[in-house]
Scaffold this active site. Sequence first.
Site, PDB file in Angstrom:
ATOM      1  N   HIS A 122       0.868  -1.183   0.000  1.00  0.00           N
ATOM      2  CA  HIS A 122       0.000   0.000   0.000  1.00  0.00           C
ATOM      3  C   HIS A 122       0.904   1.231   0.000  1.00  0.00           C
ATOM      4  O   HIS A 122       2.026   1.182   0.530  1.00  0.00           O
ATOM      5  CB  HIS A 122      -0.833  -0.055   1.280  1.00  0.00           C
ATOM      6  CG  HIS A 122      -1.885   0.997   1.423  1.00  0.00           C
ATOM      7  ND1 HIS A 122      -1.600   2.287   1.799  1.00  0.00           N
ATOM      8  CD2 HIS A 122      -3.239   0.942   1.268  1.00  0.00           C
ATOM      9  CE1 HIS A 122      -2.721   2.978   1.872  1.00  0.00           C
ATOM     10  NE2 HIS A 122      -3.735   2.189   1.550  1.00  0.00           N
ATOM     11  N   ASP A 199       3.153  -4.661   8.032  1.00  0.00           N
ATOM     12  CA  ASP A 199       1.948  -3.844   7.923  1.00  0.00           C
ATOM     13  C   ASP A 199       0.756  -4.783   8.099  1.00  0.00           C
ATOM     14  O   ASP A 199       0.444  -5.579   7.205  1.00  0.00           O
ATOM     15  CB  ASP A 199       1.943  -3.164   6.543  1.00  0.00           C
ATOM     16  CG  ASP A 199       0.649  -2.413   6.263  1.00  0.00           C
ATOM     17  OD1 ASP A 199      -0.315  -2.573   7.028  1.00  0.00           O
ATOM     18  OD2 ASP A 199       0.609  -1.675   5.254  1.00  0.00           O
ATOM     19  N   GLN A 202      -4.427  -5.138   6.968  1.00  0.00           N
ATOM     20  CA  GLN A 202      -5.446  -6.032   6.390  1.00  0.00           C
ATOM     21  C   GLN A 202      -5.405  -7.424   7.016  1.00  0.00           C
ATOM     22  O   GLN A 202      -5.968  -8.367   6.465  1.00  0.00           O
ATOM     23  CB  GLN A 202      -5.237  -6.158   4.869  1.00  0.00           C
ATOM     24  CG  GLN A 202      -5.404  -4.858   4.110  1.00  0.00           C
ATOM     25  CD  GLN A 202      -6.842  -4.343   4.064  1.00  0.00           C
ATOM     26  OE1 GLN A 202      -7.791  -5.088   4.318  1.00  0.00           O
ATOM     27  NE2 GLN A 202      -7.004  -3.070   3.758  1.00  0.00           N
ATOM     28  N   LYS A 225     -10.309  -0.602  10.538  1.00  0.00           N
ATOM     29  CA  LYS A 225     -10.441  -1.755   9.643  1.00  0.00           C
ATOM     30  C   LYS A 225     -10.757  -3.024  10.440  1.00  0.00           C
ATOM     31  O   LYS A 225     -10.829  -4.112   9.887  1.00  0.00           O
ATOM     32  CB  LYS A 225      -9.150  -1.945   8.844  1.00  0.00           C
ATOM     33  CG  LYS A 225      -8.883  -0.795   7.855  1.00  0.00           C
ATOM     34  CD  LYS A 225      -7.633  -1.061   7.055  1.00  0.00           C
ATOM     35  CE  LYS A 225      -7.124   0.136   6.304  1.00  0.00           C
ATOM     36  NZ  LYS A 225      -7.945   0.507   5.149  1.00  0.00           N
ATOM     37  N   CYS A 363      -4.756   2.490  -3.721  1.00  0.00           N
ATOM     38  CA  CYS A 363      -3.543   2.985  -3.040  1.00  0.00           C
ATOM     39  C   CYS A 363      -2.365   2.039  -3.264  1.00  0.00           C
ATOM     40  O   CYS A 363      -1.557   1.813  -2.345  1.00  0.00           O
ATOM     41  CB  CYS A 363      -3.752   3.163  -1.545  1.00  0.00           C
ATOM     42  SG  CYS A 363      -4.829   4.514  -1.149  1.00  0.00           S
TER      43      CYS A 363
END
Length: 414
Positions: A122, A199, A202, A225, A363
């Site tokens: 991202h 990261d 997600q 999220k 993104c």
Amino acid sequence: MFNVNQTREDFPILKERVHGKPLVYLDNGATTQRPARVIEKMTEYYLRYNANVHRGVHHLSNLCTGANERARERVRDFIHARQAEEIIFTRGTTEAINLVAYSYGEAFVNPGDEIIITEMEHHANIVPWQMLRERKGAVLKILPVRDNGELAMEELPRLLSRATRLVAVTHVSNVLGTINPVRQVIEAAHAAGARVLVDGAQAVQHLPVDVQDMDCDFYAFSAHKMYGPTGVGVLYGKNELLRKMPPWQGGGEMIKEVRFEKTTYNDLPFKFEAGTPDFIGVIGLGEAIDYLESIGMTRIAAREEELARYARQQLKTIPGLVLHGEAPRSSPVISFGIEGVHPLDAGTLLDHLGIAVRTGQMCAEPLMRRYGVTSMIRASLAMYNTLEEIDALRDGIRRVITLLRNGPSTLQHR
Ligand code: PLP
């Protein structure tokens, strides 16, 4: 068994209608919906207990401080960190990654040092490293993605060198849904003497995460999220590493003593939390974690796997639909294109059917280029989605194709 009807009751927004149609919300990768209990908890704090944290001796301030620190403990437990001091509250994943790029970069990255990222990151895990490259004269190396959406792991040993300071990799791709072999990346990076930032934006809402077992040095994610509020996120970092990193923002709370000649900084985690934090957001995040754990991450993962399998199966029945990425291990994030149909046209027409999908570059412009497209359509599912909603998406896409192929588009996005 996962009770989807009961779960949907927890999310009042799912009863809304859009353009006269029942809302089919398939944009959970951008932000999930929040259960009423998260909103109610935050409202309760605003209505009854609001006072700034860590600053007062009075009752309300102590209440909010206690709730803020209990939420930190909830986060620690949720991702299995060793200590609460290793949990730093930020505005979100983006701010967490920028914190590391700035502070770790300041302390440990020198001209010629190398940072490795992947082709599926991202923008939040690309641009901060480019900015570090400009500030420090570092070199940015890219681990490629295979056609099927997996990382080309065989390339990693070639990219790692004695100059590698950090590898920054997404746990789960926000476009392809690929669940990356982060443990393997971390082992290889550590063997080369490099640190690893994962990261998790997600991942945390889909999978059980254990940062100690993974052995990552940093892990970043956003509350919004994972059924929590906007404006709050988390940076996990190993204590020994965070201690060596300088603060990145100055102000209240991050200090021990301020003199005009010299200021001394606070202990972890406060050293990295300058200014008034979004403590009511943090309390909302704690409530979201309680909610997730009341269902169980393993059950959520199993439910979403079933949804993702069904969605992929159904989408494959549509002629001209091209799925991007079909890695063997993936989360319920599905991106695709449709021959002869612009994603923005498809997204706009689906919206008229009440179906919310994401369209555009997600993104992740470099990844779009990797697949030779300028945009995609993404359906990102959450545990509260139903098989009927996936059927609605499938039928909606078929209608969109018929509409757009039988005449020039009246839409103006091209
Ligand atoms: N990383 C990934 C993989 C994401 O999907 C996102 C958001 O879509 C981010 C980082 C940025 O998260 P935020 O905008 O909450 O900071």
